[in-house]
Design an enzyme around this catalytic site. Structure first.
Site, PDB file in Angstrom:
ATOM      1  N   HIS A 186       0.820  -1.199   0.000  1.00 56.95           N
ATOM      2  CA  HIS A 186       0.000   0.000   0.000  1.00 56.95           C
ATOM      3  C   HIS A 186       0.858   1.254   0.000  1.00 56.95           C
ATOM      4  CE1 HIS A 186      -2.721   3.173   1.236  1.00 56.95           C
ATOM      5  NE2 HIS A 186      -3.678   2.423   0.715  1.00 56.95           N
ATOM      6  N   GLU A 216       0.859   4.190  -2.650  1.00 55.91           N
ATOM      7  CA  GLU A 216       0.781   5.545  -2.081  1.00 55.91           C
ATOM      8  C   GLU A 216       2.025   5.959  -1.309  1.00 55.91           C
ATOM      9  OE1 GLU A 216      -2.915   5.967   0.108  1.00 55.91           O
ATOM     10  OE2 GLU A 216      -4.036   4.982  -1.488  1.00 55.91           O
ATOM     11  N   HIS A 248      -7.329  -1.595  -4.458  1.00 59.71           N
ATOM     12  CA  HIS A 248      -6.013  -1.252  -5.016  1.00 59.71           C
ATOM     13  C   HIS A 248      -5.485  -2.368  -5.923  1.00 59.71           C
ATOM     14  CE1 HIS A 248      -5.371   2.507  -3.050  1.00 59.71           C
ATOM     15  NE2 HIS A 248      -5.425   2.014  -1.817  1.00 59.71           N
TER      16      HIS A 248
HETATM   17 CO    CO Z   1      -5.328   3.303  -0.195  1.00 57.35          CO
END
Ligand code: CO
Length: 301
Positions: A186, A216, A248
């Site tokens: 992530h 991210e 995602h």
């Molecule tokens: Co996210």
């Protein structure tokens, strides 16, 4: 009656009662309450970001079963930290608690000791928030006396080694030796985000054709692409390094949009083979979380 008269005896009895009441009052809240001391009642609260995707939620059912098997007879509750997901599920008629609501309910139900297990991957912002919530609910009047928080998946070098081993052992059998494996984490701007480049190092020690990137945080997809091009690989397997293969993984990793990893890498001449399987679907990975829970549970005593 010889010696002590009746009135004298009454006075002595009264004095004994007064002293007893005074002693009870001094003994503190545990003794002074209406029901006396609460019986110890232990429970477990599993906390994840959450998912609204059915297939991903099935992985949580597996964790639930594994937890109950490892802690027989102990109540296991769940909470999702993501309000956006709780709201979405509520509209579908599925009510899932936030960590705060779950802990309030457990306190109301008489749980005195609760082990809270983070099912997050790294100790980032969500873990910090969970720690703050757990701390706030500990020791409230008539509430939970003791709350112990279990570490997320990657809490140190030993976890990284175990995680890499578990994930590499679970790669698709069709993956050939000259094909790269890209793990999508992530990512975060929290200092704990350093776990991703650290994991990249640990993976590479075990398998030189592995790369770790994040959606991210750091490293980014451009760095992943550069690394793959430098390796001169023709094919890359794309695998989520997230608890579930949710939004995602389905969109940012394997989706058809121009900015998905699959599209970006395909455009760079690398054939992509996405695998939509989350870490929570790997029993060896779940064991790492459960070991952290066992440590937290032992601390309740
Ligand atoms: Co996210």
């Amino acid at each position: 009656m010889m010696g002590i008269g009746v009135s004298e005896l009454k006075k002595t009895t009264l004095l004994v009662i007064l002293v007893a009441v005074w002693a009870l009052a001094l003994a503190g809240p545990a003794q002074a309450g209406h029901g006396g001391e609460k019986a110890m009642k232990k429970g477990i609260l599993l906390v994840t970001f959450g998912t609204s995707i059915d297939r991903a939620a099935k992985a949580f059912d597996m964790i639930d079963a594994a937890t109950k098997a490892r802690f027989p007879g102990v109540a296991v509750r769940w909470a999702y930290t993501a309000k956006i997901i709780r709201d979405k599920l509520a509209k579908q008629g599925r009510s899932i608690d936030s960590p705060a609501v779950a802990l309030a309910k457990m306190g109301e139900e008489g749980f005195t000791h609760v082990a809270v297990q983070s099912l997050h991957v790294i100790p980032g912002y969500e873990f910090d928030d969970l720690a703050a919530t757990a701390k706030a609910f500990e020791g409230l009047p008539e509430g939970i006396e003791r709350i112990s928080l279990g570490q997320p998946l990657i809490a140190g070098p030993d976890d990284m080694t175990r995680l890499a081993k578990a994930v590499l052992a679970d790669l698709p059998a069709e993956r050939k030796k000259d094909e790269a494996v890209v793990f999508m984490g992530h990512g975060t701007h929290h200092p704990a985000g350093a776990a991703y480049p650290a994991m990249a190092y640990v993976f590479k020690q075990a398998d030189p054709l592995t790369v770790v990137g994040t959606v991210e945080g750091f490293p980014e997809i451009d760095q992943v692409k550069a690394e793959l091009l430098a390796m001169k690989v023709k094919t890359a397997w794309l695998i989520p390094l997230m608890s579930v293969a949710g939004d995602h993984a389905m969109n940012d990793m394997a989706g058809g949009e121009d900015d998905s990893w699959k599209s970006i890498l395909t455009k760079a001449g690398i054939e992509c083979k996405p695998v939509l399987k989350g870490l929570a679907e790997n029993p060896q990975v779940v064991d790492i979380w459960l070991d952290h829970l066992a440590t937290a549970y032992d601390r309740l005593n």
